[in-house]
Motif scaffolding. Structure first.
Motif, PDB file in Angstrom:
ATOM      1  N   SER A   1       0.824  -1.213   0.000  1.00  0.00           N
ATOM      2  CA  SER A   1       0.000   0.000   0.000  1.00  0.00           C
ATOM      3  C   SER A   1       0.857   1.262   0.000  1.00  0.00           C
ATOM      4  O   SER A   1       0.499   2.270  -0.629  1.00  0.00           O
ATOM      5  CB  SER A   1      -0.937   0.005   1.212  1.00  0.00           C
ATOM      6  OG  SER A   1      -0.190  -0.051   2.428  1.00  0.00           O
ATOM      7  N   THR A   2       1.980   1.204   0.697  1.00  0.00           N
ATOM      8  CA  THR A   2       2.884   2.356   0.745  1.00  0.00           C
ATOM      9  C   THR A   2       3.475   2.643  -0.627  1.00  0.00           C
ATOM     10  O   THR A   2       3.544   3.805  -1.061  1.00  0.00           O
ATOM     11  CB  THR A   2       4.019   2.106   1.755  1.00  0.00           C
ATOM     12  OG1 THR A   2       3.461   1.900   3.055  1.00  0.00           O
ATOM     13  CG2 THR A   2       4.975   3.289   1.804  1.00  0.00           C
TER      14      THR A   2
ATOM     15  N   PRO B   1       6.043   8.749   2.196  1.00  0.00           N
ATOM     16  CA  PRO B   1       5.392   9.718   3.085  1.00  0.00           C
ATOM     17  C   PRO B   1       6.361  10.705   3.733  1.00  0.00           C
ATOM     18  O   PRO B   1       5.971  11.831   4.048  1.00  0.00           O
ATOM     19  CB  PRO B   1       4.733   8.824   4.146  1.00  0.00           C
ATOM     20  CG  PRO B   1       4.452   7.546   3.422  1.00  0.00           C
ATOM     21  CD  PRO B   1       5.608   7.358   2.488  1.00  0.00           C
ATOM     22  N   ASN B   2       7.648  10.293   3.930  1.00  0.00           N
ATOM     23  CA  ASN B   2       8.624  11.203   4.537  1.00  0.00           C
ATOM     24  C   ASN B   2       9.241  12.155   3.518  1.00  0.00           C
ATOM     25  O   ASN B   2      10.146  12.929   3.837  1.00  0.00           O
ATOM     26  CB  ASN B   2       9.728  10.422   5.246  1.00  0.00           C
ATOM     27  CG  ASN B   2      10.537   9.551   4.298  1.00  0.00           C
ATOM     28  OD1 ASN B   2      10.320   9.550   3.077  1.00  0.00           O
ATOM     29  ND2 ASN B   2      11.471   8.787   4.849  1.00  0.00           N
ATOM     30  N   GLY B   3       8.777  12.082   2.254  1.00  0.00           N
ATOM     31  CA  GLY B   3       9.270  12.987   1.222  1.00  0.00           C
ATOM     32  C   GLY B   3      10.419  12.442   0.405  1.00  0.00           C
ATOM     33  O   GLY B   3      10.859  13.088  -0.557  1.00  0.00           O
TER      34      GLY B   3
END
Length: 629
Positions: free
Chosen positions: A303-304, A332-334
């Motif tokens: 999913s990530t 998610p952390n860029g």
């Protein structure tokens, strides 16, 4: 007073003050720099907040310097914040280091009064402070190169080669065997002119192994531009430094010792033979080090990765090959990543994927792509790498328009970077890894055109004392394959050297090896050799390439040495790195390269093509899986 380094050439990024020529107060002191660029850092005044913070910093650095002779820190707040660092030579004891630090705190205020940035170098330690915060950077500036006035008079090229070999071995020792990132070394029994050559390398211990390695390699790469033929020289910066002399200048025994009377020393601190090609044939899975290791710590949820790539949206696709597609994604952390998504019918299965993950996770080098994680959920087989913005070398090199962006400086950077990456894999990472599929499409280019070797799905890990391996499953890309591997399934680190030689010639000519794509009537090895023999080597070079003729000829010669038919005659990658770094080291004359045939002849490249599994003669391996995956 004994002062061996002549101020023949200075390379630094701050301005040297007018009082730089005043007499040295101590035989240990040798150089200092004061920043006099007022628009940059300015000066401070007596009894100012900056002066108070500077005094507090000196006290903290002195008290916090540990047993490894290093301390770094800050004092105060902006705009009066001051940052400082001290480093002592790694062979000295704590009391000697403390005395040197105390002397530097005193001297730097006298030599650079009221400067907000200053640096004092001694033979035993150095001290640097600045109003600019620099601890988050691994940049090695301010930096200076100094060398002796006197030249080597007997065989200077051999002298340079010995120094380069010593630097390479000390670098490896410092990275792999020292918590201080420090090493000393010597070349013994060198000549009647100089019996012994002594050397030293050091990084600040707050660096990572890969950062220290990159810092030292950058110094060594440019060292002989200024130090060639000199009897002593050093390059020093705030994070790493290197030095050699023809007299002992450090305490204690040498960590690295090279006997110059023994030929063909390896550039690794623990030399190992690399050219024996007579191993007992065994199955690849018999080697316990090739077994799949636990990869739980690298697992990423499907999913990530779907979210990162917008569900593998076509707009994010970076490319596609026989194994499947590669997509750009943002975690998610860029962090930007590249996700390899293997197709269901890909020849690279779970075993190869895990093998690639395990190997790459162990490798930390600026010229090797870094793995981020793996996903093995359901039917999906996904591998996430760091994102490298300029895609592959092949997308530039084999495109008539984009190739113009690769000037000689950039091509040399790519050649040198790939060579250093292979040297690390073969000799410096304590594992000995053979890539087996080195080619232009597997060289990724960073934003500064820094090359990164990628795609380790076919790579193999060797035992410490293993020099070659035999396999009945020959995989890779024909045209880059060494003949002993393509025809007999034998591979070693010299197989990668052959592939590097082909790649080097492709970079110089700007065209693919015809053994890969059949685009030209003659493969690069044949064409280059005929021009070499005829003395017309510049005629086969990329016409868009504007560079000195002597440099082209030298690089072609190195390429031809790498593609010699007998693996024993090919240099190791550490020797290649030395050849590339110095123009004074003499090169052997190459002989006819592997698979060389005159026009009109037949060759294996004509009978093996198209990436199919093909039947070979009864004396050879039964099948070969060839072509891009």
């Amino acid at each position: 007073m004994h002062f061996s380094i002549g101020f023949l050439l200075f390379l630094f990024y701050l301005t040297v003050p007018a009082n730089a020529d005043q007499p040295f107060h101590s035989e240990d002191y040798f150089y200092y720099i004061c920043d006099s660029i007022s628009t940059s850092t300015g000066n401070y005044t007596t009894n100012s907040t900056y002066q108070s913070n500077l005094n507090q910093l000196f006290l903290a650095l002195d008290s916090n310097s540990t047993s490894n002779g290093f301390a770094a820190g800050t004092s105060g707040t902006v705009p009066d914040k001051v940052t400082g660092i001290v480093l002592c030579r790694g062979d000295l004891n704590a009391s000697t280091c403390s005395a040197c630090f105390s002397q530097s705190f005193h001297d730097i205020l006298n030599f650079c009064p009221y400067y907000k940035t200053a640096l004092m170098w001694y033979n035993k330690c150095y001290m640097y402070f600045s109003s600019k915060y620099f601890l988050s950077s691994v940049a090695n500036s301010p930096q200076v190169s100094l060398m002796n006035y006197y030249n080597v008079t007997v065989d200077p090229a051999r002298f340079d080669h010995a120094v380069a070999q010593l630097m390479s071995q000390m670098k490896s020792w410092a990275i792999n065997n020292s918590t201080k990132f420090f090493a000393t070394g010597e070349v013994t029994n060198f000549s009647t002119e100089f019996t012994t050559i002594y050397g030293l390398v050091q990084c600040t211990p707050d660096m990572t192994k890969s950062q220290c390695q990159s810092c030292l390699e950058d110094l060594i790469d440019h060292f002989f531009e200024h130090a060639s033929g000199k009897i002593g020289a050093r390059t020093i910066g705030i994070h790493c430094n290197i030095r050699y002399e023809t007299y002992p200048f450090y305490e204690g025994p040498s960590m690295v010792q090279i006997d110059s009377t023994i030929p063909s020393q390896s550039a690794a601190p623990t030399p190992r033979p690399v050219s024996v090609l007579t191993p007992a044939i065994n199955k690849e899975n018999d080697n316990p080090k090739t077994n799949i290791e636990n990869v739980d710590s690298f697992l990423i949820d499907l999913s990530t990765l779907k979210e990162a790539t917008l569900n593998f949206n076509e707009s994010n696709k970076l490319g596609e090959g026989g194994f499947g597609a590669v997509y750009k994604g943002i975690l998610p952390n860029g962090q930007e990543i590249a996700v390899k998504r293997l197709s269901q019918n890909s020849g690279q299965g779970v075993k190869e994927l895990k093998n690639e993950l395990v190997l790459v996770a162990k490798l930390q080098h600026k010229n090797l792509v870094q793995v981020v994680g793996v996903c093995l959920e359901g039917q999906e087989k996904l591998l996430a790498y760091e994102f490298v913005p300029n895609r592959s070398l092949g997308t530039f090199l084999f495109d008539n328009e984009r190739r113009q962006e690769l000037d000689w400086r950039k091509r040399k950077r790519i050649i040198n970077g790939v060579a250093r990456g292979l040297q690390y894999m073969h000799e410096d990472c304590q594992l000995t890894i053979v890539h087996r599929d080195l080619k232009a499409s597997n060289i990724l280019l960073g934003s500064d055109m820094n090359p990164k070797i990628s795609d380790f799905g076919l790579a193999r890990l060797f035992q410490v004392d293993q020099t070659a391996h035999a396999t009945s499953r020959v995989v890779g890309t024909y045209g880059y394959m060494a003949p002993e591997y393509a025809m007999h399934g034998l591979y070693s680190i010299k197989s990668d050297v052959f592939s590097f030689g082909v790649l080097l010639l492709e970079i110089l000519t700007g065209r693919r090896n015809s053994a890969v794509d059949g685009e030209h009537g003659e493969d690069i090895l044949s064409s280059t050799w005929e021009h070499w023999v005829a003395g017309t080597i510049t005629d086969t070079m990329d016409p868009q390439l504007d560079c000195p003729t002597n440099e082209v000829i030298r690089h072609v010669q190195i390429g031809l040495l790498c593609v010699q038919e007998d693996p024993i005659n090919r240099p190791s990658m550490s020797e290649v790195v030395i050849m590339l770094s110095s123009n004074t080291i003499s090169l052997e004359a190459p002989s006819k390269p592997a698979l060389y045939l005159r026009r009109g002849g037949s060759s294996i490249s004509q009978s093996l093509s198209g990436g199919r599994s093909l039947q070979m003669s009864q004396n050879d391996i039964s099948t070969a899986q060839l072509g891009a995956r």
